[in-house]
Motif scaffolding. Structure first.
Motif, mmCIF file in Angstrom:
data_model
loop_
_atom_site.group_PDB
_atom_site.id
_atom_site.type_symbol
_atom_site.label_atom_id
_atom_site.label_comp_id
_atom_site.label_asym_id
_atom_site.label_seq_id
_atom_site.Cartn_x
_atom_site.Cartn_y
_atom_site.Cartn_z
ATOM 1 N N ASN A 154 17.619 2.625 -45.236
ATOM 2 C CA ASN A 154 17.679 1.532 -44.277
ATOM 3 C C ASN A 154 16.280 1.255 -43.756
ATOM 4 O O ASN A 154 15.547 2.186 -43.402
ATOM 5 C CB ASN A 154 18.593 1.880 -43.096
ATOM 6 N N ASP A 155 15.900 -0.015 -43.735
ATOM 7 C CA ASP A 155 14.631 -0.434 -43.145
ATOM 8 C C ASP A 155 14.944 -1.097 -41.809
ATOM 9 O O ASP A 155 15.614 -2.135 -41.766
ATOM 10 C CB ASP A 155 13.900 -1.411 -44.066
ATOM 11 N N ILE A 156 14.469 -0.481 -40.725
ATOM 12 C CA ILE A 156 14.771 -0.980 -39.388
ATOM 13 C C ILE A 156 13.467 -1.163 -38.619
ATOM 14 O O ILE A 156 12.727 -0.190 -38.387
ATOM 15 C CB ILE A 156 15.691 -0.011 -38.618
ATOM 16 N N ASN A 157 13.163 -2.412 -38.276
ATOM 17 C CA ASN A 157 11.978 -2.746 -37.468
ATOM 18 C C ASN A 157 10.705 -2.106 -38.008
ATOM 19 O O ASN A 157 9.898 -1.527 -37.267
ATOM 20 C CB ASN A 157 12.199 -2.345 -36.010
ATOM 21 N N GLY A 158 10.545 -2.202 -39.318
ATOM 22 C CA GLY A 158 9.316 -1.768 -39.958
ATOM 23 C C GLY A 158 9.237 -0.306 -40.328
ATOM 24 O O GLY A 158 8.214 0.140 -40.854
ATOM 25 N N ILE A 159 10.311 0.461 -40.082
ATOM 26 C CA ILE A 159 10.331 1.882 -40.437
ATOM 27 C C ILE A 159 11.368 2.109 -41.525
ATOM 28 O O ILE A 159 12.498 1.609 -41.440
ATOM 29 C CB ILE A 159 10.646 2.762 -39.211
ATOM 30 N N HIS A 160 10.995 2.865 -42.561
ATOM 31 C CA HIS A 160 11.912 3.191 -43.654
ATOM 32 C C HIS A 160 12.660 4.484 -43.311
ATOM 33 O O HIS A 160 12.037 5.522 -43.075
ATOM 34 C CB HIS A 160 11.133 3.388 -44.957
ATOM 35 N N TYR A 161 13.973 4.420 -43.299
ATOM 36 C CA TYR A 161 14.811 5.596 -43.060
ATOM 37 C C TYR A 161 15.447 5.982 -44.395
ATOM 38 O O TYR A 161 16.396 5.332 -44.858
ATOM 39 C CB TYR A 161 15.879 5.295 -42.008
ATOM 40 N N CYS A 162 14.914 7.026 -45.007
ATOM 41 C CA CYS A 162 15.305 7.419 -46.366
ATOM 42 C C CYS A 162 16.125 8.703 -46.307
ATOM 43 O O CYS A 162 15.634 9.754 -45.892
ATOM 44 C CB CYS A 162 14.056 7.634 -47.218
ATOM 45 N N THR A 163 17.391 8.607 -46.717
ATOM 46 C CA THR A 163 18.279 9.763 -46.752
ATOM 47 C C THR A 163 18.309 10.317 -48.167
ATOM 48 O O THR A 163 18.509 9.565 -49.134
ATOM 49 C CB THR A 163 19.699 9.365 -46.307
ATOM 50 N N LEU A 164 18.118 11.622 -48.289
ATOM 51 C CA LEU A 164 18.017 12.270 -49.594
ATOM 52 C C LEU A 164 19.338 12.923 -49.987
ATOM 53 O O LEU A 164 20.120 13.351 -49.139
ATOM 54 C CB LEU A 164 16.904 13.319 -49.568
ATOM 55 N N VAL A 165 19.551 13.029 -51.273
ATOM 56 C CA VAL A 165 20.778 13.595 -51.811
ATOM 57 C C VAL A 165 20.807 15.112 -51.608
ATOM 58 O O VAL A 165 19.769 15.773 -51.639
ATOM 59 C CB VAL A 165 20.923 13.237 -53.303
ATOM 60 N N ALA A 166 22.004 15.652 -51.386
ATOM 61 C CA ALA A 166 22.162 17.090 -51.149
ATOM 62 C C ALA A 166 22.090 17.876 -52.446
ATOM 63 O O ALA A 166 22.673 17.483 -53.463
ATOM 64 C CB ALA A 166 23.489 17.365 -50.453
ATOM 65 N N MET A 167 21.421 19.026 -52.402
ATOM 66 C CA MET A 167 21.337 19.896 -53.572
ATOM 67 C C MET A 167 22.664 20.581 -53.863
ATOM 68 O O MET A 167 22.974 20.906 -55.007
ATOM 69 C CB MET A 167 20.223 20.934 -53.365
ATOM 70 N N VAL A 168 23.493 20.813 -52.855
ATOM 71 C CA VAL A 168 24.718 21.610 -53.017
ATOM 72 C C VAL A 168 25.840 20.857 -53.736
ATOM 73 O O VAL A 168 26.764 21.483 -54.259
ATOM 74 C CB VAL A 168 25.225 22.091 -51.633
ATOM 75 N N GLU A 169 25.749 19.519 -53.775
ATOM 76 C CA GLU A 169 26.869 18.736 -54.283
ATOM 77 C C GLU A 169 26.956 18.775 -55.806
ATOM 78 O O GLU A 169 26.010 18.442 -56.509
ATOM 79 C CB GLU A 169 26.742 17.281 -53.825
ATOM 80 N N GLY A 170 28.116 19.179 -56.307
ATOM 81 C CA GLY A 170 28.368 19.151 -57.739
ATOM 82 C C GLY A 170 27.943 20.417 -58.446
ATOM 83 O O GLY A 170 27.041 21.127 -58.004
#
Length: 303
Positions: free
Chosen positions: A254-270
């Motif tokens: 999500n890009d909100i008011n000029g800041i990038h909010y980057c959520t990373l994938v979990a290592m535990v999944e799968g």
């Protein structure tokens, strides 16, 4: 001869790319699977920082629960370590939930010793973000003592960047998470930490990158409850470039008011190596940020 496939990248459609890395007689070599193989990373430029990122390992010596394969994160982290050895990051960061919950303090401390032995061998310079599972049974100081980190929230400078590590493991009433005294949906950054953050950001003219566990960009159960207040602090100085976070286990941006909010994938999944996820972050002096994702982690480019 040992032949172990590592560093197989995945694109956003989850299709394998065309370059594989193998270990042969202890040496990393590349095997191109077609004429269209992608180029290797360039060597680190003097003006560029390199950071290794992992999140939500949830290591525990217990059977899988749903899509979470707790024991397999040891092997997945070993694969990430081989990639980091190749890229030689200036430091590595785990974005929270390094361990999963246990039924006793002694058991959870054992989980922490086991996974941190692997993680701490990757790089001498390491940073740990507290996740809710890190303090499900432990107290914060017990976790910090276990990984050799002094504080749960702090900042540091390296090169042209100022880095901030946040701690959102507080209840709405300001009480710190510990010993199963909280609901994971009640994550907050308390007033004292927000005051520190505002002063810290005002004191630097460098590009700023923030590391967090619970998400600051959403209002759902995975978000920090006072996320709008936190974002307001981040936006005031105008030099925060990006926030890297975990917790919800899926790629998101999500890009909100000029800041990038980057959520990373979990290592535990799968289960299995194909369901791994980790990243190499490259930060240029001009503020350009490039996230190279491996396996299930999506690449990102920010200016």
């Amino acid at each position: 001869m040992l032949s172990l496939a590592v560093s197989l990248k995945m694109n956003p459609a989850n299709a394998p790319l065309t370059r594989r890395t193998f270990i042969q007689n202890g040496t990393l070599v590349l095997a191109a699977t077609s004429a269209s193989s992608l180029p290797l990373y360039a060597a680190n430029a003097d003006s560029e920082l390199c950071v290794g990122l992992v999140t939500d390992l949830h290591y525990a010596d217990k059977p899988a629960g749903g899509s979470r394969h707790y024991r397999e994160t040891l092997g997945k982290l070993e694969e990430a370590a081989l990639q980091f050895e190749r890229d030689q990051p200036d430091f590595v960061v785990e974005l929270g939930d390094l361990i999963d919950a246990a039924d006793s303090v002694a058991t959870e401390q054992k989980y922490l010793r086991t996974i941190n032995q692997k993680f701490s061998s990757i790089c001498n310079s390491r940073h740990y973000v507290l996740g809710n599972h890190c303090v499900d049974t432990l107290k914060k100081q017990e976790f910090l003592d276990g990984v050799g980190q002094e504080k749960s929230f702090y900042s540091f400078d390296q090169g042209d960047y100022h880095f901030v590590v946040l701690d959102s493991c507080f209840r709405s009433d300001g009480v710190a998470y510990e010993r199963k005294n909280f609901k994971w949906t009640d994550a907050n950054i308390p007033a004292e930490e927000l005051e520190w953050l505002a002063a810290d950001l005002a004191a630097t003219a460098k590009h700023v990158v923030v590391f967090a566990h619970q998400r600051i960009d959403v209002n759902n159960s995975h978000g920090v409850r006072n996320n709008a207040e936190v974002r307001n602090v981040l936006e005031k100085t105008g030099n925060v470039k990006a926030v890297f976070q975990g917790h919800s286990h899926q790629n998101d941006l999500n890009d909100i008011n000029g800041i990038h909010y980057c959520t990373l994938v979990a290592m535990v999944e799968g289960s299995g190596a194909a369901n791994n996820g980790y990243s190499v972050l490259r930060l240029a002096a001009d503020g350009t940020i490039r996230l190279s994702g491996f396996r299930n982690q999506i690449d990102r480019d920010f200016s």
